[in-house]
Write an enzyme that holds these catalytic residues in place. Sequence first.
Site, short mmCIF file in Angstrom:
data_model
loop_
_atom_site.label_atom_id
_atom_site.label_comp_id
_atom_site.label_asym_id
_atom_site.label_seq_id
_atom_site.Cartn_x
_atom_site.Cartn_y
_atom_site.Cartn_z
N HIS A 126 31.90 -64.89 -56.60
CA HIS A 126 32.55 -63.72 -57.48
C HIS A 126 31.72 -63.03 -58.09
CE1 HIS A 126 35.78 -61.41 -58.39
NE2 HIS A 126 34.94 -61.19 -59.80
N GLU A 127 30.61 -64.23 -58.76
CA GLU A 127 30.28 -63.31 -59.69
C GLU A 127 28.75 -62.65 -59.36
OE1 GLU A 127 31.02 -62.36 -62.48
OE2 GLU A 127 32.99 -63.12 -62.35
N HIS A 146 29.23 -59.33 -57.66
CA HIS A 146 28.39 -58.52 -59.36
C HIS A 146 26.50 -58.03 -59.05
CE1 HIS A 146 32.55 -57.27 -60.49
NE2 HIS A 146 32.82 -58.45 -60.94
N GLU A 156 33.69 -54.43 -58.61
CA GLU A 156 34.76 -55.68 -57.71
C GLU A 156 35.07 -55.40 -56.08
OE1 GLU A 156 36.44 -58.06 -59.07
OE2 GLU A 156 35.20 -57.06 -61.45
#
Length: 492
Positions: free
Chosen positions: A257-258, A261, A287
């Site tokens: 997830h990170e 980003h 996101e």
Amino acid sequence: MSAFDELMAFQRETEALGQVMGRLGWDQETVMPRGAAQQRADEMGALESVLHARRSDPRIGDWLAAVDEGALDDVARAQIRHIRRSYTRALRLPDRLSAEIARVTSRAQGIWAEARAADDVLHFLPVLTEVVRLKREEAAALAGGGDAYDALLDDYEPGATAAGVGTIFDRMRPRLVELRERIMEADRHPAVLSGRFPAESQMILAREVATHFGYDWRHGRLDQSVHPFTSGSGTDVRITTRVDEVEPLGCLYSTLHEVGHGAYEQGIDPAYMLTPLGAGVSMGVHESQSRIFENQLGRSRAFCGWLYHRMSELFGGSGAADADAFYAAVNRVHSGYIRTEADEVHYNLHIMLRFDLERDLIAGRLEVADLEEAWNARFEADFGVAVDKPSNGVLQDVHWSVGLFGYFPTYALGNVYAGCLFTALRTDVPTLDDDLARGHAEPATAWLREHVQCPGGLYTPAETIERACGFAPHEGPLLEYLDAKFGALYAL
């Protein structure tokens, strides 16, 4: 120098100072001594005063008035659009309030971490009450008579409104609830992974997967924190994760997830560095990258096949009988408490809960003293499970402690955008499944870098997604993807 050149030189210094403040936040969450919290709060407040003074400097208004926008190219006009928007918002916000928010939220973050670890809501409520009071004041100042929550939401998703987001959620909720109910009634019960998963090996796997998904280690690093996050832009983009030795998926998918980003910030055109275009255009688009990395790519059947074998090599097994059982375990649908660990079916329901509660908090329809009771009642109604402890309920997220009201709905918007992007990605990268089956997501992430990440803030959020996909963003592709994926998994 022209007025535009002087404005951009001034803006670059402001952007650089903003990066310094972000680095202080990273330090606070990763390596700062616990006893330094009050001093750090004072440092953050002082730096925010400097930044606010620059963002509201009268010279910006003079430069904007002097610029001949008709003589500018598209990139320069986009820079002006962002600077004018920031300047208008800064003028509405008193310097005292800006600095106080920075000081209080810096202190609140540490208190939240202590309260979460001790499952002690009462320890957190006083400082949260301060934060909410300040954010209500900020929202009123920014709204200028308009909707207070919209003023906060606009900081994370420019142009979005609570009414518009609420309409999208109203269309999504029945489909999600109906899919959830059908899954819960299905006669399929995927196993949960079991075994011992040493922290050191989990971090090895996390770094390996981050590499395969295009994270640039020359300009980034991976550390551990209570709540995973990404910090920085340009040539210094840092990510964090967390580790639980009995639950390896949390570390892996928090990292992915990170990485989404981080890869976004690393993928922006270097020519935009330290300018308003040199960061992600909105948190919803941000996101979309983290969610597509984590879910459509990272939880796909193809990638899970590779991951099953890699985990067997690292850990001697995962408790799954074969790759198909592993894929089912990774995508198991269950009414869990934790948003960051939620399956794709439940995730947006978590966001809708927070969206409704924080709107009520900002509007004054809900007070902080009643927040835990409201959270627990809503959670049981939506998920059919009673919250067992505060760290699994109202204390689980860091966002409210640091004043990020208006941020939560961008997670669901990111899912909507990711659904649209995945539709286009599958068409444009026909080798996607074969690539992922070898553990290589680089062709997919390269497509995202070119079509979404590289422009940075050049276009509006909706334009960014539409230019990448070829159609205006809407929730249809996401819902169709969820129906197809979980319909097959649960034989619906």
